[in-house]
Design an enzyme around this catalytic site. Structure first.
Site, PDB file in Angstrom:
ATOM      1  N   HIS A  50       0.814  -1.215   0.000  1.00  0.00           N
ATOM      2  CA  HIS A  50       0.000   0.000   0.000  1.00  0.00           C
ATOM      3  C   HIS A  50       0.849   1.266   0.000  1.00  0.00           C
ATOM      4  O   HIS A  50       0.364   2.337   0.380  1.00  0.00           O
ATOM      5  CB  HIS A  50      -0.950   0.002   1.200  1.00  0.00           C
ATOM      6  CG  HIS A  50      -2.022  -1.038   1.120  1.00  0.00           C
ATOM      7  ND1 HIS A  50      -3.002  -1.029   0.155  1.00  0.00           N
ATOM      8  CD2 HIS A  50      -2.251  -2.136   1.880  1.00  0.00           C
ATOM      9  CE1 HIS A  50      -3.806  -2.068   0.325  1.00  0.00           C
ATOM     10  NE2 HIS A  50      -3.369  -2.762   1.367  1.00  0.00           N
ATOM     11  N   ARG A  75       7.127  -5.939   3.085  1.00  0.00           N
ATOM     12  CA  ARG A  75       5.872  -6.552   2.650  1.00  0.00           C
ATOM     13  C   ARG A  75       5.736  -6.327   1.147  1.00  0.00           C
ATOM     14  O   ARG A  75       5.516  -5.199   0.710  1.00  0.00           O
ATOM     15  CB  ARG A  75       4.669  -5.958   3.386  1.00  0.00           C
ATOM     16  CG  ARG A  75       3.353  -6.596   2.923  1.00  0.00           C
ATOM     17  CD  ARG A  75       2.175  -6.219   3.800  1.00  0.00           C
ATOM     18  NE  ARG A  75       1.774  -4.825   3.648  1.00  0.00           N
ATOM     19  CZ  ARG A  75       0.655  -4.312   4.168  1.00  0.00           C
ATOM     20  NH1 ARG A  75      -0.162  -5.090   4.894  1.00  0.00           N
ATOM     21  NH2 ARG A  75       0.359  -3.043   4.012  1.00  0.00           N
ATOM     22  N   ASP A  89      17.069 -10.854  -3.313  1.00  0.00           N
ATOM     23  CA  ASP A  89      18.321 -10.533  -3.995  1.00  0.00           C
ATOM     24  C   ASP A  89      18.901  -9.193  -3.562  1.00  0.00           C
ATOM     25  O   ASP A  89      20.124  -9.017  -3.570  1.00  0.00           O
ATOM     26  CB  ASP A  89      18.118 -10.539  -5.512  1.00  0.00           C
ATOM     27  CG  ASP A  89      18.119 -11.939  -6.112  1.00  0.00           C
ATOM     28  OD1 ASP A  89      18.439 -12.901  -5.390  1.00  0.00           O
ATOM     29  OD2 ASP A  89      17.799 -12.063  -7.310  1.00  0.00           O
ATOM     30  N   GLN A 151       0.408 -13.023   6.607  1.00  0.00           N
ATOM     31  CA  GLN A 151      -0.658 -12.131   7.045  1.00  0.00           C
ATOM     32  C   GLN A 151      -2.026 -12.774   6.822  1.00  0.00           C
ATOM     33  O   GLN A 151      -2.357 -13.199   5.718  1.00  0.00           O
ATOM     34  CB  GLN A 151      -0.574 -10.808   6.287  1.00  0.00           C
ATOM     35  CG  GLN A 151      -1.470  -9.733   6.854  1.00  0.00           C
ATOM     36  CD  GLN A 151      -1.024  -8.337   6.454  1.00  0.00           C
ATOM     37  OE1 GLN A 151       0.148  -8.106   6.197  1.00  0.00           O
ATOM     38  NE2 GLN A 151      -1.949  -7.403   6.401  1.00  0.00           N
ATOM     39  N   GLU A 153      -5.970 -12.032   6.892  1.00  0.00           N
ATOM     40  CA  GLU A 153      -6.816 -10.842   6.827  1.00  0.00           C
ATOM     41  C   GLU A 153      -8.127 -11.099   6.088  1.00  0.00           C
ATOM     42  O   GLU A 153      -8.713 -10.167   5.537  1.00  0.00           O
ATOM     43  CB  GLU A 153      -6.046  -9.698   6.158  1.00  0.00           C
ATOM     44  CG  GLU A 153      -5.322 -10.090   4.882  1.00  0.00           C
ATOM     45  CD  GLU A 153      -4.337  -9.030   4.410  1.00  0.00           C
ATOM     46  OE1 GLU A 153      -4.508  -7.846   4.760  1.00  0.00           O
ATOM     47  OE2 GLU A 153      -3.391  -9.379   3.675  1.00  0.00           O
ATOM     48  N   ASP A 179      -8.113  -4.918   6.749  1.00  0.00           N
ATOM     49  CA  ASP A 179      -8.719  -5.845   5.796  1.00  0.00           C
ATOM     50  C   ASP A 179      -9.618  -6.844   6.495  1.00  0.00           C
ATOM     51  O   ASP A 179     -10.660  -7.241   5.961  1.00  0.00           O
ATOM     52  CB  ASP A 179      -7.642  -6.569   5.000  1.00  0.00           C
ATOM     53  CG  ASP A 179      -7.090  -5.719   3.866  1.00  0.00           C
ATOM     54  OD1 ASP A 179      -7.852  -5.376   2.961  1.00  0.00           O
ATOM     55  OD2 ASP A 179      -5.896  -5.389   3.908  1.00  0.00           O
TER      56      ASP A 179
END
Length: 261
Positions: A50, A75, A89, A151, A153, A179
């Site tokens: 987000h 995230r 990486d 997570q 949600e 969420d």
């Protein structure tokens, strides 16, 4: 002491279910991230779901945190093996994977962090994660230092939680209250009793499986309550909310005379 990639003391603390206080970072700036690191949070979540972060904004933020005691957690925008590979990486070892709704999704998340034959992570021998090839033992050592947080949600995630918790390589569970409240029909009201009951249920079942549980809130009273309830890793604010609150408060303390006629 600064958190370092290897050994990963953040994962050690998660597995030991120690209390870790974190902050959410969405401003995509290495300067604001460095300031957060100087504040001494145990962990800082760099958000790509987000927030408009990408690899070019994340690398300077990792550099800004390298001498901090704050462990960088990222995230990605989705549970996607290509995105996860690219984040690994550039040097991340702690990942929070959003919107996990099944054991199969949890297995895909873990597999994306492991080199074959344990997983499906693509191999490149000269990346930032292995000091551009200077850390020759990286591939042999990295699996035991990766921290995979999932997570929960949605209703599907709640229903599949017991199976998700049994997936090898899952180190902790994170609850997304915004969420989750929307999924349960209480959009914008994470404090609703049904949402709080679901949070308590996820917390209890995850603890019964021996997993650390985390959550995010920008309300101090809620953060203290979650800590008292036994949540191990709690994000107690966001850089965006802190900046907005401080700037808005400052402006309101110095009203102007209003527009000129």
């Amino acid at each position: 002491m600064a958190y370092t990639a290897l050994p990963n003391s953040f994962r050690r603390d998660i597995l030991a279910r120690r209390r870790l206080i974190g902050c959410w970072s969405s401003l995509t700036s290495h300067i604001t991230t460095e300031i957060l690191g100087q504040a001494g949070f145990d962990w800082i979540l760099l958000d790509c779901e987000h927030a408009p972060n990408d690899l070019t904004t994340l690398i300077p933020q990792l550099m800004a945190l390298k001498d901090s005691r704050s462990a960088p957690v990222v995230r990605p925008p989705a549970n996607d093996p290509v995105l996860i590979k690219r984040l690994l990486d550039i040097g991340f070892v702690n990942l929070l994977l959003p919107f996990i709704e099944s054991a199969a999704a949890a297995q895909r998340a873990v597999a994306a962090t492991r080199y074959p034959p344990l997983g499906i992570r693509g191999v490149s021998n000269a990346q930032r994660c292995n000091r551009y090839g200077a850390h020759a033992e990286y591939a042999q050592q990295i699996h035991e230092h990766l921290c995979v947080l999932l997570q929960i949600e949605s209703r599907a995630g709640i229903d599949a939680l017991d199976e998700i918790l049994q997936v090898p390589g899952v180190d902790g569970i994170f609850i997304g209250p915004a969420d989750l409240s929307a999924a349960l029909g209480h959009f914008g009201d994470p404090g609703h009793r049904e949402v709080q009951a679901a949070i308590a249920d996820i917390h209890a079942r995850s603890h019964a499986a021996g997993k650390a549980v985390g959550i995010l809130t920008v309300v101090e009273a809620d953060a203290r309550r979650y800590i008292e309830q036994g949540f191990e890793f709690v994000a107690v604010g966001t850089d965006q909310a802190l900046f907005r609150s401080a700037t808005q408060g400052l402006r309101e303390r110095f009203p102007s005379d209003g527009p000129m006629e």
